[in-house]
Design an enzyme around this catalytic site. Structure first.
Site, short mmCIF file in Angstrom:
data_model
loop_
_atom_site.label_atom_id
_atom_site.label_comp_id
_atom_site.label_asym_id
_atom_site.label_seq_id
_atom_site.Cartn_x
_atom_site.Cartn_y
_atom_site.Cartn_z
N PHE A 240 10.57 -34.37 -41.76
CA PHE A 240 9.75 -34.52 -40.56
C PHE A 240 9.83 -33.24 -39.71
CE2 PHE A 240 9.45 -35.86 -36.04
CZ PHE A 240 8.08 -36.11 -36.03
N LYS B 268 18.77 -26.86 -36.75
CA LYS B 268 19.23 -27.75 -35.68
C LYS B 268 20.76 -27.91 -35.68
CE LYS B 268 18.46 -32.38 -34.11
NZ LYS B 268 17.58 -33.48 -33.90
#
Ligand SMILES: Cc1ncc(C[n+]2csc(CCOP(=O)(O)OP(=O)(O)O)c2C)c(N)n1
Lengths: 565, 165
Positions: free
Chosen positions: A111, A161
């Protein structure tokens, strides 16, 4: 010191003396934004990532420093692409930091995953994917070094991230060690001797100034050289401002929409000194007909520019900050007095061209003349403003009619020709130069491409003056259709239903409108005096052309002049 | 004309794609490209065969490649006295009747048979491109099933390594 990766990024930015970041948050960079919050680091929230990257670019062009922007992963990163390409084409120092999905998700169509390094490879000077927190300080140090040294350019750092959330013992490196990257400053001085010898022999020398002079901030050195030698000067779009447009030696912009004098001088000169130029096809037209009588000298920092488009007879590779003073020094030792006498005829000739065919600002047409708008702003700001444009006819009219006097005072997307560049770039310039008058000339087509940034402008209280040259058409497209496509105006009308004044007001920007020629001066004066951001919509006839024009593939002396010459 | 370039690059992910991408993006034609590690663990050597019009174009290829941050050095081996080689594996049809003919051919070319079964042979050959082309041509009559070639690699003669040229 032990800290989070996200905190380390901020520490690195501080170490690089970054004053401000433009950006837009999202999942992958939440920890980074949390670090921004905790450190109270200056950040401008734009309304679109394209706005952030253009703002960072405008900031860089106006200050000469490195622009920085943030975006989240996937769609955030891809929204930066146009802005990165814009900066790449015009050699603007920029560092774009994007978030990437977690390390274990990379390469799985996760995603909000996009391969930003892959996507930006052809439009960056270099890029990095950071998967280990320990690499952060080194990578950021290298990125800034690469972006601002040599021929500047954009660098992308894509950071997973996980890296923001991981911890490290932070230490910022003092130096970079890149085996394959050793930007040159000074080159071979004997090459400059050769150039001086050619200059002495030349009867019709011509200086051609490009964006490299703006980027390197060498307009002072250049001016001195021009004043002492009296050599006539032509500039590219990107070189405007480096030599005052109203100085005697300046013949104006060269190329497709260049002045008569500049284009004629190019065709006739016997020695062309290209300084920080890349001989773009908008300048040269058909390369084989460019400066046909001249020996060509090329000054550039990037060896890959040499012989890329135009083959040069002499080249001086190195930073202009090194080569220009040396050229001036060596030239003045060679008794230029004598040389000036010998080129007197040539100088007389170019002055005649300049008088005989002035730029196309005297066209007779009903309604407000676009040139009159720009000339008035030029008069009111006395060449002291930062002028920003979008892309189209208004851009060329601005280049032709504004009297630029200072380097880094003209921000425009030259290489990529990016509509939508102007508004965010003006934001980037104004935020760092609050005392300066920043004026954006844009079109009714271009302003719509990033009009959401009106909100950014208003929310940050940035007093940019926006002049929408509304001809109700995609003017430049319309002009080409008029000239080369039998007036078949395929999808080039904006229909004119948008109320730009209301649009401005809706976003917190004062809106004004001018429809009658008699009111133009007063409204422009008022707008420039007003505090805060103002948008002035100027209604123009739809059929004004940008002239002169060299039709694509034509020779520079085969200009369509038009008008009342 | 055809040129051979030896490109020394930092051994980092993505460098090969960077290089091949840059060359093809600039509309230059890559003839062959071969990459592998060198005597220094952090350096990869890429041998590129390019076909360009003239020296000006070649300069462009070299200058553009030099701009890549991970490129350490580019050496033009075209005019350097050098040894060029390529490795090929060729699988051909072979049966009882013609197998000995094939063995003769392999001998003449100083190639090697590295696999045999009832219907096929695999031939291994190293040599200059022209030699490999020649063998392939002769083998056409037997029925070539597949060819794998590495692309050329090159090293200069004499004691000076490319990195010091
Ligand atoms: C992003 C982008 N899309 C398309 C173009 C092609 N283009 C160049 S000029 C132009 C028309 C610009 O219209 P407008 O902003 O109204 O300015 P004008 O020419 O009327 O001054 C277009 C569509 C472009 N330069 N950039």
């Amino acid at each position: 010191m032990r800290m989070l990766g996200a905190e380390a990024v901020i520490e690195c930015l501080k170490a690089e003396e970054v004053e401000i970041v433009f950006g837009y948050p999202g999942g992958a960079v939440l920890t980074l934004y949390d670090a921004l919050f905790k450190t109270n680091f200056p950040h401008v929230l734009t309304r679109h990532e394209q706005g952030a990257v253009h703002a960072a670019d405008g900031y860089a062009r106006a200050t000469g420093k490195t622009g920085v922007c943030f975006a989240t992963s996937g769609p955030g990163g891809t929204n930066l692409v146009t802005g990165i390409a814009t900066a790449y084409m015009d050699s603007i120092p920029l560092v774009a930091i994007t978030g990437q999905v977690g390390v274990s998700l990379i390469g799985k169509d996760s995603f909000q995953e996009a391969d930003i390094c892959g996507i930006t490879t052809p439009i960056t000077k270099h890029n990095y994917l950071v998967k280990k927190v320990q690499d952060l300080p080194r990578v950021i140090k290298e990125a800034f070094y690469i972006a601002r040294t040599g021929r500047p350019g954009p660098v992308v750092i894509d950071i997973s991230k996980d890296v923001f959330n991981d911890t490290l013992d932070f230490e910022y490196p003092d130096s970079v060690e890149l085996r394959g990257y050793k930007p040159i400053f000074s080159g071979d001085a004997s090459k400059i001797d050769l150039v001086v010898t050619e200059l002495e022999k030349a009867k019709k020398p011509l200086l051609f100034i490009g964006g490299g002079v703006n980027i390197s901030g060498t307009s002072e050195e250049l001016r001195k050289f021009v004043e002492s030698t009296g050599i006539p000067v032509i500039t590219s779009l990107m070189g405007l401002g480096c030599i005052p447009c109203d100085s005697a030696q300046h013949l104006g912009m060269v190329g497709m929409h260049g002045t008569y004098a500049a284009n004629m001088a190019t065709m006739e000169c016997d020695l062309l000194l290209g300084v920080g130029v890349r001989f773009d096809d908008r300048v040269t037209s058909l390369v084989k007909n460019f400066a046909p009588k001249a020996k060509i000298v090329h000054f550039d920092i990037d060896p890959a520019e040499v012989n890329k488009n135009v083959r040069s007879d002499f080249r001086v590779i190195g930073d202009l900050r090194w080569s220009l003073p040396l050229l001036a020094e060596k030239a003045s030792m060679q008794g230029l007095q004598k040389w000036q006498q010998e080129t007197g005829e040539w100088n007389k000739l170019v002055q005649e061209w300049k008088k005989e065919k002035p730029p196309a600002s005297e066209l007779e047409a009903a309604g407000i003349k676009p040139q009159a708008v720009i000339e008035k702003v030029s008069e009111l700001t006395k060449g002291d403003a930062i002028i920003v444009t979008d892309v189209g006819q208004h851009q060329m009219w601005t280049a032709q009619s504004y009297t630029f006097k200072k380097q880094r005072s003209f921000l425009t997307s030259g290489g990529l020709g990016t509509m939508g560049y102007g508004l965010p770039a003006a934001i980037g310039a104004q935020i760092t130069l609050p005392e300066k008058t920043v004026v954006l000339f844009t079109g009714d087509g271009s302003i719509m491409m990033n009009c959401q940034e009106l909100a950014t402008m208003a929310d940050n209280g940035l007093p940019v003056k926006i002049i929408v040259m509304n001809n109700q058409v995609l003017g430049m497209v319309n002009q080409w259709q008029r000239m080369f496509y039998g007036k078949r105006y395929s999808h080039s009308s904006t229909k004119g239903c948008t109320d730009f004044v209301k649009l401005a007001e809706a976003m917190g920007v004062t809106g004004l409108c001018v429809t009658e020629p008699e009111k133009l001066d007063a409204i422009l004066e008022k707008a420039l005096k007003m505090e805060g951001p103002v948008l002035v919509e100027v209604l123009l006839p739809a059929t004004e052309d940008v002239l002169p024009m060299v039709p694509p593939g034509g020779r520079l002396d085969q200009m369509v002049l038009g008008g009342v010459f | 004309m055809k040129y051979t370039l030896a490109v020394l690059v930092e051994n980092r992910p993505g460098v090969l794609t960077h290089i091949s991408g840059l060359i093809s993006r600039r509309a230059f034609n890559i003839e062959s490209i071969a990459a592998g590690p060198t005597e220094e663990a952090d350096t990869t050597r890429i041998t590129i065969g390019v076909e360009v019009e003239d020296e000006f174009e070649l300069d462009q290829v070299v200058n553009q490649l030099s701009k890549l941050i991970n490129v350490i050095k580019i050496i033009n081996l075209t005019y350097v006295d050098s040894i060029q080689r390529e490795l090929a594996l060729i699988k051909v049809r072979a049966n009882k009747a013609n197998r000995s003919d094939l063995v003769d051919i392999v001998e003449i070319f100083r190639a090697k048979i590295v696999d045999v079964n009832r219907e096929t042979l695999v031939i291994e050959l190293t040599g200059e491109e022209a030699k490999i082309d020649a063998l392939c041509e002769v083998l056409v009559d037997f029925g070539i099933i597949e060819i794998v070639r590495t692309g050329r690699i090159a090293v200069s003669r004499g004691p000076v390594p490319a990195k010091e040229m």
